[in-house]
Design a protein around this motif. Sequence first.
Motif, PDB file in Angstrom:
ATOM      1  N   GLN A  82       0.861  -1.175   0.000  1.00  0.00           N
ATOM      2  CA  GLN A  82       0.000   0.000   0.000  1.00  0.00           C
ATOM      3  C   GLN A  82       0.891   1.216   0.000  1.00  0.00           C
ATOM      4  N   PRO A  83       0.800   2.005  -1.058  1.00  0.00           N
ATOM      5  CA  PRO A  83       1.645   3.192  -1.134  1.00  0.00           C
ATOM      6  C   PRO A  83       1.199   4.236  -0.125  1.00  0.00           C
ATOM      7  N   GLY A  84       2.173   4.838   0.550  1.00  0.00           N
ATOM      8  CA  GLY A  84       1.877   5.891   1.523  1.00  0.00           C
ATOM      9  C   GLY A  84       2.456   7.200   1.051  1.00  0.00           C
ATOM     10  N   PHE A  85       2.215   8.239   1.794  1.00  0.00           N
ATOM     11  CA  PHE A  85       2.733   9.544   1.454  1.00  0.00           C
ATOM     12  C   PHE A  85       4.241   9.537   1.625  1.00  0.00           C
ATOM     13  N   ARG A  88       6.474   6.378   2.532  1.00  0.00           N
ATOM     14  CA  ARG A  88       6.059   5.569   3.679  1.00  0.00           C
ATOM     15  C   ARG A  88       5.078   4.484   3.252  1.00  0.00           C
ATOM     16  N   VAL A  90       3.609   0.563   2.916  1.00  0.00           N
ATOM     17  CA  VAL A  90       3.483  -0.598   3.790  1.00  0.00           C
ATOM     18  C   VAL A  90       3.429  -1.840   2.911  1.00  0.00           C
ATOM     19  N   LEU A  92       2.651  -5.427   2.035  1.00  0.00           N
ATOM     20  CA  LEU A  92       1.627  -6.352   2.514  1.00  0.00           C
ATOM     21  C   LEU A  92       2.022  -7.803   2.350  1.00  0.00           C
ATOM     22  N   THR A 113      -6.868  -2.308  -4.029  1.00  0.00           N
ATOM     23  CA  THR A 113      -6.532  -1.562  -2.803  1.00  0.00           C
ATOM     24  C   THR A 113      -5.037  -1.625  -2.526  1.00  0.00           C
ATOM     25  N   ARG A 160      -0.609 -10.082  11.908  1.00  0.00           N
ATOM     26  CA  ARG A 160       0.319  -8.974  11.757  1.00  0.00           C
ATOM     27  C   ARG A 160      -0.117  -7.768  12.571  1.00  0.00           C
ATOM     28  N   ILE A 164       2.355  -6.097  15.278  1.00  0.00           N
ATOM     29  CA  ILE A 164       2.740  -4.681  15.269  1.00  0.00           C
ATOM     30  C   ILE A 164       2.260  -4.001  16.541  1.00  0.00           C
ATOM     31  N   ALA A 208       6.795  -2.056  10.249  1.00  0.00           N
ATOM     32  CA  ALA A 208       6.428  -0.756  10.811  1.00  0.00           C
ATOM     33  C   ALA A 208       7.587  -0.152  11.579  1.00  0.00           C
TER      34      ALA A 208
END
Lengths: 249, 249
Positions: A82-85, A88, A90, A92, A113, A160, A164, A208
């Motif tokens: 999952q692409p973050g700003f 960042r 994550v 999967l 997604t 997971r 975390i 994380a």
Amino acid sequence: MNKRRKSPIQMISTEEHHCSIDLRLKILGRLPFFTDLNQTQLKAINQRFNSLGFTKDEYIYFSGDTSERMFVVAEGKIKLFQPGFEKRNVLLNILLEGDLFGNLTVFGSSTYTDTAQSLTSSCILSISSQSFGEILEEYPSLAIKSLQVMEKRLIAANKRVFEISTLPVEQRIVVTLLTLGEKLGKKTDQGVLIDAPISREDLAEMTAATPESVSRVMKQFQNNGIIDSGRLWVSILDLAVLRKLVEIE
Amino acid sequence: MNKRRKSPIQMISTEEHHCSIDLRLKILGRLPFFTDLNQTQLKAINQRFNSLGFTKDEYIYFSGDTSERMFVVAEGKIKLFQPGFEKRNVLLNILLEGDLFGNLTVFGSSTYTDTAQSLTSSCILSISSQSFGEILEEYPSLAIKSLQVMEKRLIAANKRVFEISTLPVEQRIVVTLLTLGEKLGKKTDQGVLIDAPISREDLAEMTAATPESVSRVMKQFQNNGIIDSGRLWVSILDLAVLRKLVEIE
DNA sequence: GCAGTTAACTGATCTATATCATGGAAGCTG
DNA sequence: CAGCTTCCATGATATAGATCAGTTAACTGC
């Protein structure tokens, strides 16, 4: 200590793959999905699949694209994230030969997604969600099997979340290494080699944590002879000790 | 500021429920699963379900029990969580009327991976995994529908991994409140009341934070008039502001 | 084999959040 | 409604891990 600094990982060439009909049939036949079908049925289903080659680092689809296909890894390793700003992300999942991804649910959500990227050069089979739906309708046992695939992933995702939420960085890295070893491990004379190009950053995106923290923990493990690792590769030297690091305490 | 310190939540009595046949049929008919079936089919399926009442805080099953049943919430709220060492649980989901839980996959994993506990008094329908499997075989469209249920949960679980991994505590609490409001919210003259007894500790177990941190953040939101909250209840007063707190920045 | 690039390492500092500790308010029970 | 239990609030302190910054090592391509 063994100072093998050259990467032991087969990166396969960056050339595009081409998936032969033979390879396709073999892959489909191996899927838990299709093990119940006979050769004729398999061939009919095979007709409905496309195949496509991807080079290292190439994207297969992006999070947010309209999701109209289901994919199967025929050869190579695929990473879902999952692409973050600003970097960042994550991570999967890392998929290998035989794994399904994309739109498994026929008429579920309408956009992907997650983003799928080829970690090595790879060969990917795909089928339209509609065709896949027709197959599922025709063979109810297949639908139940996909349910089981989904359940496995849901349980893994919940595990997971738990890890975390409750474990410190060191232990999160340990469980991640163990999972990767389980899934991607190849026994070699130098321990269990994780057979995919995994960076410190990838590990950070799985745990994380930051790449720096991962680096420190990994270095410490190396000094203790638990793992060996270099640029884009990791090998587990002492599984027993690694396992002990996450046992009830 | 409105100082309504008495809990606005209907806690229903702690008496056991008894689920009438009528209620059972109504619930089953409402399920996305069964909407395609006619009354006769529904009645036949209804035969295969048991019903059972639970009091507040009672457990329905424990993580690790052998999983041989699929459950449906007929009335009440159920919490699913993964028990951790010394009170460090992780709350996975809060379920309401119509939600499925337990073993949805017929021949999937053999033990429950979470613990189910009744948050209020409740009425739960259940069916043996074998019977459920037979139903799925008979109606392939039902299997596809359960696939969609599973997918939704997998996506939610991945979203949560993402949030825990990338957002600070305050924003994690915001997204959790928004999700709870979406799912359990009841519009009242005092904003959107989250219609389930949720403690600071529950919120902590949902956000990978400590009850103290949750308490501080919630208090700050109260001071800003964004929410109102008391012992075991939360109401969202200003959805717009809450949403803005997690928009791209 | 050398220059350039990307990944990994490592030290110094900072900070978000956990921990610890205590007091107070809400709800429940007889 | 008095007493008990449970949940919530809040201050003081500690710390795991992030951040920032600079160096070193491995691989890539000419």
